[in-house]
Design a protein around this motif. Structure first.
Motif, PDB file in Angstrom:
ATOM      1  N   LEU A   1      46.133  57.882 -26.279  1.00 49.61           N
ATOM      2  CA  LEU A   1      46.544  56.531 -26.683  1.00 49.61           C
ATOM      3  C   LEU A   1      46.378  56.301 -28.189  1.00 49.61           C
ATOM      4  CD1 LEU A   1      45.124  54.506 -23.660  1.00 49.61           C
ATOM      5  CD2 LEU A   1      47.543  54.903 -24.201  1.00 49.61           C
TER       6      LEU A   1
ATOM      7  N   LEU B   1      46.168  49.129 -23.851  1.00 45.92           N
ATOM      8  CA  LEU B   1      45.874  50.153 -22.845  1.00 45.92           C
ATOM      9  C   LEU B   1      44.474  50.738 -23.059  1.00 45.92           C
ATOM     10  CD1 LEU B   1      49.362  51.929 -22.606  1.00 45.92           C
ATOM     11  CD2 LEU B   1      48.297  50.454 -20.887  1.00 45.92           C
TER      12      LEU B   1
ATOM     13  N   ILE C   1      42.065  48.434 -21.427  1.00 44.56           N
ATOM     14  CA  ILE C   1      41.990  48.671 -19.972  1.00 44.56           C
ATOM     15  C   ILE C   1      41.165  49.936 -19.700  1.00 44.56           C
ATOM     16  CG2 ILE C   1      43.341  49.217 -17.890  1.00 44.56           C
ATOM     17  CD1 ILE C   1      45.625  47.509 -19.113  1.00 44.56           C
TER      18      ILE C   1
END
Lengths: 180, 174
Positions: free
Chosen positions: B18, A18, A21
């Motif tokens: 993240l 992720l 991306i």
């Protein structure tokens, strides 16, 4: 393969993919809206932070400094990226209960004892040396390790190998005898 | 705040989120990798590089590449100093900021040290320019031009290498 770890985190493969991306979308977004391609990085912000602090005390000194002039002391895209990292991490850790006040990490404590002063000294001195190195190499594990590697930059392969290689040597020395 | 700062902030919040979810911000994950006991940060970084690399190659017509200079003395000495400092501090610049966000407040002193280190670098820069930085500079070179092969050849080879590494990490429970 599990997508969630035992403590409520995500698989590092998933979180990493992720981030890949995110790096591409962010590069496209900055190219579109700012007419320049910005890649994820972190260490130049510390130069700008030092410049901002020094400027408050001695503005002439910053103006006369060649390096501060080269890197331009201002709150730019990457500076806000760093502020965002703090906020994003706060958000993720508070929502899944992994936020924890910690002054001395467990493996440090096991090796060097519970002294907060010792840990602060280690964090500070390590930080000084790491940043001088990052500025010399022109990047850190974000700028070289992620952005540079994604772009297949020659310097990033060399830099990342040294970051980790020397890290292994020094950490091995530092924590030797810990498990004995 | 201007649009540049907003774009940075949004990307940063997602990046920090993240990294925290991937559990790569912690001292024990970074030192654990350097002690070759926990490869979480490599699983994370290499996954990001494969996906990001393919994405950047896909949009190479739109995006301007930005290689950092292959200045031999600077990369060799700087890379080594960074590795040594990283082992002691237990955080790199990005993860120090993130670790502070998840309450690991000793990371704040790593940040203070890094700001001090940047100030030191700014002071010694004129001298470095005359010495280490002027030894040998190969310039801003990419692997594709250097080897004369396209990213679409290099990336799959790199990905296969990483996948093999991932299987080995999982097998050894690293």
């Amino acid at each position: 393969m599990k997508w969630k770890t035992a403590d409520g985190g995500w698989s590092p493969y998933l979180a990493g993919a992720l981030v890949g991306i995110l790096a591409v979308v962010s590069a496209l977004a900055t190219t579109h809206w700012l007419s320049k391609t910005n890649y994820i990085g972190a260490s130049t912000t510390f130069v700008r932070a030092a410049g901002l602090i020094e400027r408050a005390a001695a503005p002439g000194r910053v103006k006369a400094n060649e390096y501060f002039t080269k890197e331009k002391v201002r709150v730019d895209w990457q500076f806000m990226l760093l502020i965002g990292i703090i906020l994003g991490s706060l958000l993720a850790s508070v929502t899944d209960g992994s936020f924890r006040w910690e002054g001395v990490p467990p493996i440090w404590k096991e090796r060097f004892g519970g002294s907060v002063g010792k840990r602060i000294a280690g964090a500070f001195l390590g930080g000084v040396v790491a940043m001088v190195g990052a500025r010399l190499a022109d990047g850190c594990p974000s700028g070289h390790g992620l952005s540079g590697m994604m772009q297949l930059s020659v310097s990033s392969f060399v830099a990342l190998a040294l970051f980790f290689g020397v890290g292994v040597l020094v950490a091995g020395r530092l924590y030797a005898g810990r498990s004995r | 705040m201007n649009s540049e700062q907003w774009l940075g902030l949004v990307a940063g919040v997602l990046f920090g989120f993240l990294m925290q979810k991937g559990r790569v911000l912690r001292f024990e994950k970074q030192v654990g990798a350097m002690l070759l006991k926990d490869m979480t940060i490599f699983k994370f970084m290499l996954s990001a590089i494969i996906v990001g690399g393919l994405g950047l190659a896909l949009f190479s017509g739109t995006l301007k590449p930005s290689h950092k200079p292959m200045n031999l003395g600077a990369v060799l000495l700087g890379g080594s100093l960074f590795g040594a400092g990283w082992a002691v501090a237990g955080f790199c610049p990005g993860t120090a900021a993130g670790a502070l966000g998840e309450g690991r407040w000793h990371a704040f002193f790593a940040i203070v040290g890094m700001v001090a280190g940047a100030a030191v670098y700014a002071e010694i820069y004129p001298w470095l320019k005359k010495t280490v930085l002027s030894w040998k500079d190969f310039g801003r070179i990419g692997l594709t031009e250097t080897l004369g092969v396209s990213a679409w050849t290099i990336l799959p080879v790199f990905a296969v290498f990483c996948l093999a590494l991932f299987f080995w990490f999982e097998k050894k429970r690293l």
